[in-house]
Write an enzyme that holds these catalytic residues in place. Structure first.
Site, PDB file in Angstrom:
ATOM      1  N   PRO A 130       0.848  -1.196   0.000  1.00 37.02           N
ATOM      2  CA  PRO A 130       0.000   0.000   0.000  1.00 37.02           C
ATOM      3  C   PRO A 130       0.885   1.248   0.000  1.00 37.02           C
ATOM      4  O   PRO A 130       1.201   1.806   1.057  1.00 37.02           O
ATOM      5  CB  PRO A 130      -0.807  -0.140   1.300  1.00 37.02           C
ATOM      6  CG  PRO A 130       0.045  -0.980   2.188  1.00 37.02           C
ATOM      7  CD  PRO A 130       0.940  -1.819   1.327  1.00 37.02           C
ATOM      8  N   ASP A 304       6.042   2.615   1.415  1.00 37.83           N
ATOM      9  CA  ASP A 304       5.091   1.610   1.926  1.00 37.83           C
ATOM     10  C   ASP A 304       4.428   2.169   3.192  1.00 37.83           C
ATOM     11  O   ASP A 304       5.093   2.364   4.219  1.00 37.83           O
ATOM     12  CB  ASP A 304       5.893   0.332   2.242  1.00 37.83           C
ATOM     13  CG  ASP A 304       5.010  -0.829   2.662  1.00 37.83           C
ATOM     14  OD1 ASP A 304       3.882  -0.589   3.133  1.00 37.83           O
ATOM     15  OD2 ASP A 304       5.468  -1.982   2.525  1.00 37.83           O
ATOM     16  N   HIS A 305       3.116   2.397   3.096  1.00 37.50           N
ATOM     17  CA  HIS A 305       2.412   3.049   4.208  1.00 37.50           C
ATOM     18  C   HIS A 305       2.327   2.151   5.446  1.00 37.50           C
ATOM     19  O   HIS A 305       2.051   2.624   6.545  1.00 37.50           O
ATOM     20  CB  HIS A 305       1.012   3.478   3.751  1.00 37.50           C
ATOM     21  CG  HIS A 305       0.488   4.682   4.474  1.00 37.50           C
ATOM     22  ND1 HIS A 305       0.779   4.950   5.786  1.00 37.50           N
ATOM     23  CD2 HIS A 305      -0.299   5.704   4.054  1.00 37.50           C
ATOM     24  CE1 HIS A 305       0.185   6.068   6.157  1.00 37.50           C
ATOM     25  NE2 HIS A 305      -0.474   6.548   5.120  1.00 37.50           N
ATOM     26  N   ARG A 306       2.585   0.855   5.283  1.00 41.29           N
ATOM     27  CA  ARG A 306       2.574  -0.018   6.463  1.00 41.29           C
ATOM     28  C   ARG A 306       3.733   0.324   7.384  1.00 41.29           C
ATOM     29  O   ARG A 306       3.696   0.062   8.581  1.00 41.29           O
ATOM     30  CB  ARG A 306       2.680  -1.497   6.042  1.00 41.29           C
ATOM     31  CG  ARG A 306       1.472  -1.998   5.289  1.00 41.29           C
ATOM     32  CD  ARG A 306       1.730  -3.376   4.717  1.00 41.29           C
ATOM     33  NE  ARG A 306       2.848  -3.386   3.781  1.00 41.29           N
ATOM     34  CZ  ARG A 306       3.335  -4.472   3.193  1.00 41.29           C
ATOM     35  NH1 ARG A 306       2.800  -5.645   3.450  1.00 41.29           N
ATOM     36  NH2 ARG A 306       4.341  -4.401   2.346  1.00 41.29           N
TER      37      ARG A 306
END
Ligand code: CAO
Length: 332
Positions: A130, A304-306
């Site tokens: 994401p 990566d938004h995680r």
């Protein structure tokens, strides 16, 4: 208000060869099939709307369903079709099968091994990460002046100090300040790397490859420029060794020599961020009292938004623009 149960609408009923066929709408495509064929499809968990019917009026027969099951299993098994296998795991519609020649002249080209491998990797990274892309502009007027002076002074050297070498050095300084950008997700844990291996994308006639500058933090601009030039030649000659493409902790895609304003690069797993750099151009910048012409370089960083939230991503790109704006800060 209670949840509303929406049932597929039965649009019409058709009688063929004494079989009652049901056509439903509101789904991906209309499908004619006998109740027995539908039952058979249900038993195997097949979405009948994905099956191409070979019967009268496109009716889906039991044989069509059997064929569909066989092809799906083959797609999963067949390692030369990783994208098809991936898509069937996601339970998406199959890739459209079109006879393009019906619409005009076409030419079929074989895909290179590199293109096939990178397509599979890019598809996985696009689906699984994401990512959010952050754009910023760096004022590289002074940096370009410095670079041009150094190149003039070292004309005899036969070594061009490229912008890419300076970008790598600035990125390393930003990674040191924001270590989560130099990490990888491993299950529930984050692996923070203490090394700074920087990959850079090289466009070759056979497709995209990413050689790696190892320990870029321990190398000077000249050494990095020399190494990127050598690796780019090896990449274009198809002579890169596997270990020269492994272990990157961050990747740069330098497209400025080609053009573009901004782009949204796909994160190169298992890394968590990638920087794309497009073509710099002279732009008017307000200095508080007047507009002055400055050389502005567009940056696009996908993260990566995680692992990386928007705030820290913006801190990273802001810091990177500061480093490129005043390269002396890289030494701090
Ligand atoms: N803005 C304006 N001009 C730029 C620039 C920028 N951001 N970056 C480079 N340039 C100019 C350079 O000044 C140079 O011009 P001169 O020859 O007049 O000095 C010219 O572009 C070529 O640059 P370079 O020789 O310094 O090459 P590079 O270091 O920029 O790039 C490499 C090397 C290997 C990264 C590049 O050739 C390449 O393959 N880029 C494509 C990467 C790619 O395909 N990315 C996509 C990945 S995802 O699909």
């Amino acid at each position: 208000m209670g949840a509303e149960l929406v049932l597929p609408k039965i649009e019409s009923v058709l009688q063929i060869n004494d079989e009652v066929l049901i056509n439903q709408s509101g789904l991906h495509s209309d499908a004619w099939a006998s109740p027995s064929a539908r039952k058979f499809a249900r038993q195997f968990g097949v979405d009948i709307h994905q099956v191409r019917g070979s019967g009268q009026r496109g009716r889906v027969t039991k044989e069509d369903i059997e064929q569909f099951i066989k092809s799906s299993m083959l797609a999963r098994k067949n390692s030369s079709a990783p994208i098809a296998a991936g898509i069937s795991c996601l339970d998406l519609l199959p890739w459209p099968k079109v006879d393009f020649a019906k619409f005009g002249e076409v030419e079929r080209q074989a895909r290179s091994r590199i293109q096939k491998v990178s397509a599979a990797n890019l598809a996985r990274n696009w689906v699984m990460i994401p990512a959010v892309t952050y754009h910023d502009d760096a004022d590289i007027t002074d940096l370009e002046e410095f670079r041009s002076t150094l190149n003039k002074e070292n004309q005899k050297d036969d070594l061009k100090l490229t912008l890419l070498a300076f970008l790598i050095k600035a990125v390393v300084a930003a990674l040191k300040r924001y270590p989560t950008f130099n990490s990888s997700l491993d299950g529930e844990e984050l692996v923070l790397k203490k090394y700074f291996h920087i990959g850079f994308a090289v466009d070759t006639k056979n497709g995209l490859v990413v050689p790696v500058i190892r320990n870029a933090d321990q190398k000077g601009i000249r050494e990095i420029a020399k190494e990127t030039a050598e690796l780019a030649i090896l990449a274009r000659d198809g002579r890169l060794k596997p270990d020269q493409m492994q272990g990157a902790s961050f990747t740069i895609s330098s497209l400025g020599g080609i053009g573009g304003t901004y782009c949204a690069p796909i994160v190169n797993a298992p890394e968590v961020a990638i920087l794309a750099v497009n073509k710099s151009a002279i732009k008017p910048v307000w200095d508080g009292s007047q507009f002055i012409p400055r050389l502005i370089c567009p940056l696009s960083m996908s993260a990566d938004h995680r692992v990386i939230d928007g705030a820290i991503a913006t801190h990273f790109t802001t810091y990177l623009t500061q480093l490129l704006g005043d390269f002396r800060k890289v030494m701090l």
